[in-house]
Design a protein around this motif. Structure first.
Motif, PDB file in Angstrom:
ATOM      1  N   ASN A 120       0.839  -1.192   0.000  1.00  0.00           N
ATOM      2  CA  ASN A 120       0.000   0.000   0.000  1.00  0.00           C
ATOM      3  C   ASN A 120       0.872   1.238   0.000  1.00  0.00           C
ATOM      4  O   ASN A 120       1.844   1.319   0.729  1.00  0.00           O
ATOM      5  CB  ASN A 120      -0.933   0.019   1.204  1.00  0.00           C
TER       6      ASN A 120
ATOM      7  N   GLN B 267       0.669   5.761  -0.737  1.00  0.00           N
ATOM      8  CA  GLN B 267      -0.218   6.913  -0.806  1.00  0.00           C
ATOM      9  C   GLN B 267       0.080   7.663  -2.091  1.00  0.00           C
ATOM     10  O   GLN B 267       1.222   7.809  -2.477  1.00  0.00           O
ATOM     11  CB  GLN B 267      -0.002   7.845   0.402  1.00  0.00           C
TER      12      GLN B 267
ATOM     13  N   ASN C 268      -8.993  11.595  -6.347  1.00  0.00           N
ATOM     14  CA  ASN C 268     -10.030  10.714  -6.848  1.00  0.00           C
ATOM     15  C   ASN C 268     -10.931  11.476  -7.809  1.00  0.00           C
ATOM     16  O   ASN C 268     -11.779  12.249  -7.393  1.00  0.00           O
ATOM     17  CB  ASN C 268     -10.836  10.152  -5.675  1.00  0.00           C
TER      18      ASN C 268
ATOM     19  N   ARG D 185     -14.730  16.319  -3.641  1.00  0.00           N
ATOM     20  CA  ARG D 185     -13.621  16.228  -2.707  1.00  0.00           C
ATOM     21  C   ARG D 185     -12.758  17.474  -2.833  1.00  0.00           C
ATOM     22  O   ARG D 185     -12.464  17.932  -3.922  1.00  0.00           O
ATOM     23  CB  ARG D 185     -12.784  14.983  -3.002  1.00  0.00           C
TER      24      ARG D 185
ATOM     25  N   VAL E  97      -5.258   9.311  -1.937  1.00  0.00           N
ATOM     26  CA  VAL E  97      -5.948   8.106  -2.331  1.00  0.00           C
ATOM     27  C   VAL E  97      -4.968   6.955  -2.146  1.00  0.00           C
ATOM     28  O   VAL E  97      -3.827   7.024  -2.580  1.00  0.00           O
ATOM     29  CB  VAL E  97      -6.409   8.198  -3.802  1.00  0.00           C
ATOM     30  N   SER E  98      -5.416   5.909  -1.495  1.00  0.00           N
ATOM     31  CA  SER E  98      -4.553   4.753  -1.274  1.00  0.00           C
ATOM     32  C   SER E  98      -4.403   3.980  -2.574  1.00  0.00           C
ATOM     33  O   SER E  98      -5.385   3.678  -3.245  1.00  0.00           O
ATOM     34  CB  SER E  98      -5.169   3.864  -0.192  1.00  0.00           C
ATOM     35  N   THR E  99      -3.182   3.697  -2.934  1.00  0.00           N
ATOM     36  CA  THR E  99      -2.913   2.883  -4.116  1.00  0.00           C
ATOM     37  C   THR E  99      -2.182   1.627  -3.691  1.00  0.00           C
ATOM     38  O   THR E  99      -1.588   1.562  -2.622  1.00  0.00           O
ATOM     39  CB  THR E  99      -2.053   3.641  -5.155  1.00  0.00           C
TER      40      THR E  99
ATOM     41  N   PHE F 175      -6.102   1.413  -7.404  1.00  0.00           N
ATOM     42  CA  PHE F 175      -6.613   2.211  -6.300  1.00  0.00           C
ATOM     43  C   PHE F 175      -7.277   1.304  -5.277  1.00  0.00           C
ATOM     44  O   PHE F 175      -7.959   0.354  -5.634  1.00  0.00           O
ATOM     45  CB  PHE F 175      -7.611   3.264  -6.800  1.00  0.00           C
ATOM     46  N   LYS F 176      -7.089   1.615  -4.014  1.00  0.00           N
ATOM     47  CA  LYS F 176      -7.686   0.860  -2.910  1.00  0.00           C
ATOM     48  C   LYS F 176      -8.484   1.813  -2.039  1.00  0.00           C
ATOM     49  O   LYS F 176      -8.162   2.034  -0.892  1.00  0.00           O
ATOM     50  CB  LYS F 176      -6.596   0.170  -2.082  1.00  0.00           C
ATOM     51  N   ASP F 177      -9.531   2.402  -2.594  1.00  0.00           N
ATOM     52  CA  ASP F 177     -10.296   3.391  -1.832  1.00  0.00           C
ATOM     53  C   ASP F 177     -11.762   3.017  -1.661  1.00  0.00           C
ATOM     54  O   ASP F 177     -12.553   3.813  -1.217  1.00  0.00           O
ATOM     55  CB  ASP F 177     -10.184   4.766  -2.491  1.00  0.00           C
ATOM     56  N   ASN F 178     -12.141   1.788  -2.015  1.00  0.00           N
ATOM     57  CA  ASN F 178     -13.522   1.324  -1.946  1.00  0.00           C
ATOM     58  C   ASN F 178     -14.456   2.134  -2.826  1.00  0.00           C
ATOM     59  O   ASN F 178     -15.666   2.125  -2.632  1.00  0.00           O
ATOM     60  CB  ASN F 178     -14.039   1.289  -0.507  1.00  0.00           C
TER      61      ASN F 178
ATOM     62  N   SER G 198     -12.569   0.410  -7.625  1.00  0.00           N
ATOM     63  CA  SER G 198     -12.093  -0.681  -6.779  1.00  0.00           C
ATOM     64  C   SER G 198     -13.124  -1.803  -6.702  1.00  0.00           C
ATOM     65  O   SER G 198     -12.768  -2.974  -6.684  1.00  0.00           O
ATOM     66  CB  SER G 198     -11.785  -0.177  -5.368  1.00  0.00           C
TER      67      SER G 198
END
Length: 179
Positions: free
Chosen positions: A18, A20, A25, A31, A41-43, A57-60, A64
């Protein structure tokens, strides 16, 4: 081993680091865009398996949930995107759903524009042509180019393919959001 153009990877469980990203987004134009107010945004940077060296991307968010959709910068500076077709991407006939193609093409639109679009934006227009279908297990790769980047609009065209088989073409326009 990293996925190369035209290569059909094997299914291997992934192991992500993970990270940043300062990438905002684009799916959420509400935003805040000021650097101190914008959460990163978490990548995920894949470290092994078929997508080693690729990010997602890991942001729900939508991408994702519908993906995972992967991307990487190529040596020539362009962007390449990919995903492996899973059962959740199929229509009732067992082919990749047209809406999945369109969602992935919109993801590709923004990734292709990423080198010239450092901030947020929204899709204002997208046209597409369905050419062929893909099945579960296929890897769909998206490529393209920015045809013009102005102060407020970015024009992109691209294509989705499975190995050498063209599946879908698209063109779209991104409106840069005010920062």
């Amino acid at each position: 081993m990293a996925l190369k153009n035209g290569e059909q990877p094997t299914g291997v469980e992934s192991s992500c680091q993970n990270t940043q990203s300062s990438f905002v987004n684009d799916a959420n134009p509400k935003r805040s865009t000021s650097p101190q107010d914008s959460p990163a945004v978490s990548t995920c940077l894949e470290t092994e398996g078929e997508f080693a060296g690729w990010k997602c991307f890991k942001d729900n968010g939508f991408d994702s949930l519908t993906g995972p959709f992967w991307y990487r910068r190529e040596v020539n500076g362009g962007m390449r995107c990919a995903f492996r077709v899973e059962q959740k991407h199929l229509n009732i006939a067992g082919y990749t759903h047209g809406g999945c193609y369109m969602a992935f093409a919109d993801f590709c639109l923004f990734m292709i524009a990423k080198p010239v679009k450092p901030g947020p934006g929204v899709t204002t227009n997208m046209a597409c042509e369905f050419i062929d279908s893909a099945r579960e297990g296929d890897v769909i790769v998206g490529t393209g180019q920015v045809t013009r980047a102005g102060r407020s609009l970015i024009f992109v065209r691209g294509q989705l393919a499975e190995q050498e088989r063209l599946l879908f073409t698209f063109s779209g326009t991104i409106k840069r959001s005010r920062q």
